[in-house]
Design a protein around this motif. Structure first.
Motif, PDB file in Angstrom:
ATOM      1  N   LEU A 101       0.731  -1.150  -0.221  1.00  0.00           N
ATOM      2  CA  LEU A 101      -0.058  -0.065  -0.101  1.00  0.00           C
ATOM      3  C   LEU A 101       0.821   1.280   0.034  1.00  0.00           C
ATOM      4  O   LEU A 101       0.540   2.293  -0.606  1.00  0.00           O
ATOM      5  N   VAL A 102       2.048   1.136   0.744  1.00  0.00           N
ATOM      6  CA  VAL A 102       2.830   2.324   0.846  1.00  0.00           C
ATOM      7  C   VAL A 102       3.462   2.627  -0.645  1.00  0.00           C
ATOM      8  O   VAL A 102       3.627   3.803  -1.146  1.00  0.00           O
ATOM      9  N   LEU A 103       4.054   1.449  -1.110  1.00  0.00           N
ATOM     10  CA  LEU A 103       4.463   1.770  -2.481  1.00  0.00           C
ATOM     11  C   LEU A 103       3.389   2.106  -3.649  1.00  0.00           C
ATOM     12  O   LEU A 103       3.964   3.040  -4.307  1.00  0.00           O
ATOM     13  N   LEU A 104       2.415   1.760  -3.330  1.00  0.00           N
ATOM     14  CA  LEU A 104       1.427   2.153  -4.373  1.00  0.00           C
ATOM     15  C   LEU A 104       1.124   3.546  -4.305  1.00  0.00           C
ATOM     16  O   LEU A 104       0.835   4.307  -5.259  1.00  0.00           O
ATOM     17  N   SER A 105       1.021   4.059  -2.835  1.00  0.00           N
ATOM     18  CA  SER A 105       0.811   5.378  -2.681  1.00  0.00           C
ATOM     19  C   SER A 105       1.694   6.443  -3.195  1.00  0.00           C
ATOM     20  O   SER A 105       1.591   7.393  -3.913  1.00  0.00           O
ATOM     21  N   TYR A 106       3.081   6.037  -2.898  1.00  0.00           N
ATOM     22  CA  TYR A 106       4.264   6.573  -3.718  1.00  0.00           C
ATOM     23  C   TYR A 106       4.395   6.394  -5.189  1.00  0.00           C
ATOM     24  O   TYR A 106       4.921   7.609  -5.671  1.00  0.00           O
ATOM     25  N   ALA A 107       3.954   5.594  -5.742  1.00  0.00           N
ATOM     26  CA  ALA A 107       3.773   5.528  -7.188  1.00  0.00           C
ATOM     27  C   ALA A 107       2.897   6.626  -7.792  1.00  0.00           C
ATOM     28  O   ALA A 107       3.508   7.307  -8.672  1.00  0.00           O
ATOM     29  N   ARG A 108       1.865   6.582  -7.205  1.00  0.00           N
ATOM     30  CA  ARG A 108       0.809   7.783  -7.425  1.00  0.00           C
ATOM     31  C   ARG A 108       1.435   9.091  -6.999  1.00  0.00           C
ATOM     32  O   ARG A 108       1.079  10.153  -7.905  1.00  0.00           O
ATOM     33  N   SER A 125      10.659  16.522  -0.756  1.00  0.00           N
ATOM     34  CA  SER A 125      11.578  16.760   0.305  1.00  0.00           C
ATOM     35  C   SER A 125      10.905  15.859   1.437  1.00  0.00           C
ATOM     36  O   SER A 125      11.339  15.138   2.237  1.00  0.00           O
ATOM     37  N   THR A 126       9.601  16.332   1.559  1.00  0.00           N
ATOM     38  CA  THR A 126       8.497  15.644   2.619  1.00  0.00           C
ATOM     39  C   THR A 126       8.427  14.103   2.458  1.00  0.00           C
ATOM     40  O   THR A 126       8.550  13.313   3.304  1.00  0.00           O
ATOM     41  N   CYS A 127       8.238  13.855   1.105  1.00  0.00           N
ATOM     42  CA  CYS A 127       8.040  12.411   0.915  1.00  0.00           C
ATOM     43  C   CYS A 127       9.249  11.537   1.220  1.00  0.00           C
ATOM     44  O   CYS A 127       9.226  10.462   1.520  1.00  0.00           O
ATOM     45  N   SER A 128      10.528  11.905   0.725  1.00  0.00           N
ATOM     46  CA  SER A 128      11.586  11.367   0.801  1.00  0.00           C
ATOM     47  C   SER A 128      12.227  11.019   2.169  1.00  0.00           C
ATOM     48  O   SER A 128      12.667   9.906   2.502  1.00  0.00           O
ATOM     49  N   SER A 129      11.644  12.063   3.023  1.00  0.00           N
ATOM     50  CA  SER A 129      11.756  11.568   4.542  1.00  0.00           C
ATOM     51  C   SER A 129      11.127  10.551   5.035  1.00  0.00           C
ATOM     52  O   SER A 129      11.463   9.460   5.755  1.00  0.00           O
ATOM     53  N   HIS A 130       9.862  10.482   4.599  1.00  0.00           N
ATOM     54  CA  HIS A 130       8.938   9.349   5.053  1.00  0.00           C
ATOM     55  C   HIS A 130       9.375   8.008   4.372  1.00  0.00           C
ATOM     56  O   HIS A 130       9.398   6.777   5.079  1.00  0.00           O
ATOM     57  N   GLY A 152      11.618   2.544   4.482  1.00  0.00           N
ATOM     58  CA  GLY A 152      12.817   1.663   3.938  1.00  0.00           C
ATOM     59  C   GLY A 152      13.433   1.074   5.097  1.00  0.00           C
ATOM     60  O   GLY A 152      13.872  -0.138   5.075  1.00  0.00           O
ATOM     61  N   LEU A 153      13.800   1.715   6.009  1.00  0.00           N
ATOM     62  CA  LEU A 153      14.514   1.301   7.213  1.00  0.00           C
ATOM     63  C   LEU A 153      13.829   0.203   8.072  1.00  0.00           C
ATOM     64  O   LEU A 153      14.178  -0.677   8.504  1.00  0.00           O
ATOM     65  N   PHE A 154      12.522   0.772   8.164  1.00  0.00           N
ATOM     66  CA  PHE A 154      11.748  -0.163   9.086  1.00  0.00           C
ATOM     67  C   PHE A 154      11.390  -1.429   8.585  1.00  0.00           C
ATOM     68  O   PHE A 154      11.281  -2.512   8.893  1.00  0.00           O
ATOM     69  N   PHE A 155      10.565  -1.287   7.257  1.00  0.00           N
ATOM     70  CA  PHE A 155      10.088  -2.528   6.435  1.00  0.00           C
ATOM     71  C   PHE A 155      11.490  -3.433   5.935  1.00  0.00           C
ATOM     72  O   PHE A 155      11.274  -4.596   6.125  1.00  0.00           O
ATOM     73  N   GLY A 156      12.389  -2.848   5.586  1.00  0.00           N
ATOM     74  CA  GLY A 156      13.567  -3.646   5.284  1.00  0.00           C
ATOM     75  C   GLY A 156      14.167  -4.570   6.129  1.00  0.00           C
ATOM     76  O   GLY A 156      14.264  -5.811   5.945  1.00  0.00           O
ATOM     77  N   SER A 157      14.313  -3.937   7.454  1.00  0.00           N
ATOM     78  CA  SER A 157      14.895  -4.625   8.607  1.00  0.00           C
ATOM     79  C   SER A 157      13.987  -5.779   9.028  1.00  0.00           C
ATOM     80  O   SER A 157      14.326  -6.904   9.398  1.00  0.00           O
ATOM     81  N   ALA A 158      12.729  -5.264   8.979  1.00  0.00           N
ATOM     82  CA  ALA A 158      11.627  -6.399   9.516  1.00  0.00           C
ATOM     83  C   ALA A 158      11.489  -7.493   8.468  1.00  0.00           C
ATOM     84  O   ALA A 158      11.616  -8.777   8.703  1.00  0.00           O
ATOM     85  N   ILE A 159      11.181  -7.146   7.069  1.00  0.00           N
ATOM     86  CA  ILE A 159      11.278  -8.369   6.212  1.00  0.00           C
ATOM     87  C   ILE A 159      12.433  -9.276   6.281  1.00  0.00           C
ATOM     88  O   ILE A 159      12.306 -10.501   6.098  1.00  0.00           O
TER      89      ILE A 159
END
Length: 310
Positions: free
Chosen positions: A212-219, A238-243, A248-255
């Protein structure tokens, strides 16, 4: 449970199993990181409360993220720090299970809050004229409350399934906190149902929200590329890159930790990944938002300026 089985009343957390000199070094280093986590997230919370310009949906959800990060780190890190400087590294079984439950609940809540934050950015950039209507305070409150409620109710399933198991040893957990996969190794019964629920949770709480996050950011990216103003594109990026950094840090390490094949990581590597997930992410989140967000930096300068004038 059978008559020859004994209930585990306390367990030993083996931790990092390094020499005493390195343990004291790690204690100092992790104490610094934990202090920065509390200080950074506390500053974010304080700025959002004190500066009326930050009373917007984006910062409302950011305040929830800060609360989660403080709670998440405080659930695991203090016991880890105590064990680094103590020969007594035991933990009672009930607090151990509560640590497991809260660890999972806070992690799931952060997943959902990050999804809600991406939806907020999607509405702000793709539907700016309808933003205040769609992201009303009522909607924001419902989304935040639902994220917390769903996460804790979902993780009650894990708690119930863990408590139905007979635990008769070993009395050691090869980790620095009561991580769920390590706790299940103490059970003297088949844990197949627990493993199935963990995999299902990874799909529902990690893979689904990440999609869902990736879909949102694709749009969002498609919309940003159509913005004519260079300043508008820069501010949106700038705003979106921070998010996206936080995501990336959270989902990447968890997966990597929970969805990679078990044979691909040694137990020591899993500890390091868990440490990154438990301590480094909560510490980095406020730094990412404060260093890359002009509104947060402006609010900080405003508060500091008032204090100097007083």
């Amino acid at each position: 449970m059978g008559g020859n089985q004994t209930w585990v009343t306390e367990v030993t957390l083996l931790g990092f199993q390094v020499d005493s000199a390195l343990e004291f070094f790690l204690f100092g280093l992790f104490s610094l990181f934990y202090t920065l986590t509390l200080l950074g997230n506390g500053v974010i919370l304080g700025l959002i409360c004190l500066d009326s310009r930050l009373h917007t949906p984006m910062y409302f959800f950011l305040s929830h993220l800060a609360i989660i990060d403080i709670s998440y780190a405080s659930n695991n890190v203090p016991k880890m720090l105590a064990n680094l400087v103590s020969q007594e590294r035991t933990i009672s079984f009930v607090p151990c299970i509560m640590q497991t439950f809260l660890y999972l609940a806070f992690a799931a809540t952060e997943c959902l809050i990050l999804v809600v934050m991406s939806y907020d950015r999607y509405v702000a950039i793709c539907h700016p004229l309808r933003y205040t209507f769609i992201m009303s305070w009522r909607v924001c409150s419902v989304l935040a409350s639902a994220s917390w409620a769903f996460s804790f109710l979902w993780d009650l399933v894990h708690l119930v399934l863990i408590l139905r198991l007979p635990f008769c040893g070993p009395h050691e957990i090869n980790h620095f906190f009561c991580e769920i996969l390590s706790v299940l190794k103490l059970a003297c019964a088949d844990t197949w149902l627990n493993q199935i629920i963990i995999v299902s949770s990874c799909v529902c709480i990690l893979v689904g929200p990440l999609g869902l996050v990736l879909l949102s950011y694709a749009r969002i990216l498609a919309t940003i590329l159509r913005i004519q103003s260079g300043e508008g594109r820069r501010k949106s990026f700038s705003t979106c890159s921070s998010h996206l950094c936080v995501v990336g840090l959270f989902f990447g390490s968890a997966i990597i930790l929970y969805m990679a094949p078990k044979s691909s990581h040694s137990q020591d590597q899993r500890k390091i990944l868990s440490l990154f997930y438990s301590l480094f992410n909560p510490m980095l989140n406020p730094l990412i938002y404060s260093l890359r967000n002009t509104e947060v930096k402006g609010a900080l300068r405003k508060i500091l300026g008032k204090k100097r004038s007083v």
